[in-house]
Design a protein around this motif. Structure first.
Motif: not given
Length: 121
Positions: A4-30
């Motif tokens: 969940q992301k809380l940000f300020a728009d150009t008018d200074g109003e705080s607003r909520w939005t949802d952000i999807d996390v992009n996950l990619v399969e890869r070797s992380f700890a060989p």
């Protein structure tokens, strides 16, 4: 996976939005098997946070761009546009409303709110 992301728009109003996390399969700890993982993000510092039951703060903007991961308890966060969300155990909250009117946060319930905060600047 999302946060969940809380940000300020150009008018200074705080607003909520949802952000999807992009996950990619890869070797992380060989030699371990590949896992699904996001791209790394550079961070400046990490802290633990506790807000005691009953804690209630005045409305304010976030001091820096940061991400909070709730470990226990719950808070209600109300953006200046009036939309309120509850952050509970396992939720991730990204704060970017560094300017404008800000948001209001209060602990809900009888349990202390505990979290990890990761700051990006």
């Amino acid at each position: 996976m999302r946060f969940q992301k809380l940000f300020a728009d150009t008018d200074g109003e705080s607003r909520w939005t949802d952000i999807d996390v992009n996950l990619v399969e890869r070797s992380f700890a060989p030699p371990a098997q590949k896992i699904e993982i996001s791209e790394p993000e550079p961070v400046k510092r990490m802290m633990f946070l506790r807000l005691r039951a009953g804690w209630d703060e005045p409305i304010h903007p976030t001091p820096v761009r940061q991400r909070l991961v709730c470990l226990s308890g719950a808070v209600r966060v109300t953006a200046s546009d009036g939309e309120a969300r509850e952050i509970r155990k396992g939720d991730v909250w990204h704060m970017e409303d560094k300017t404008g009117k800000g948001h209001h946060t209060c602990v809900i319930g009888d349990e202390d709110f505990e979290a990890v905060i990761v700051q990006f600047e």
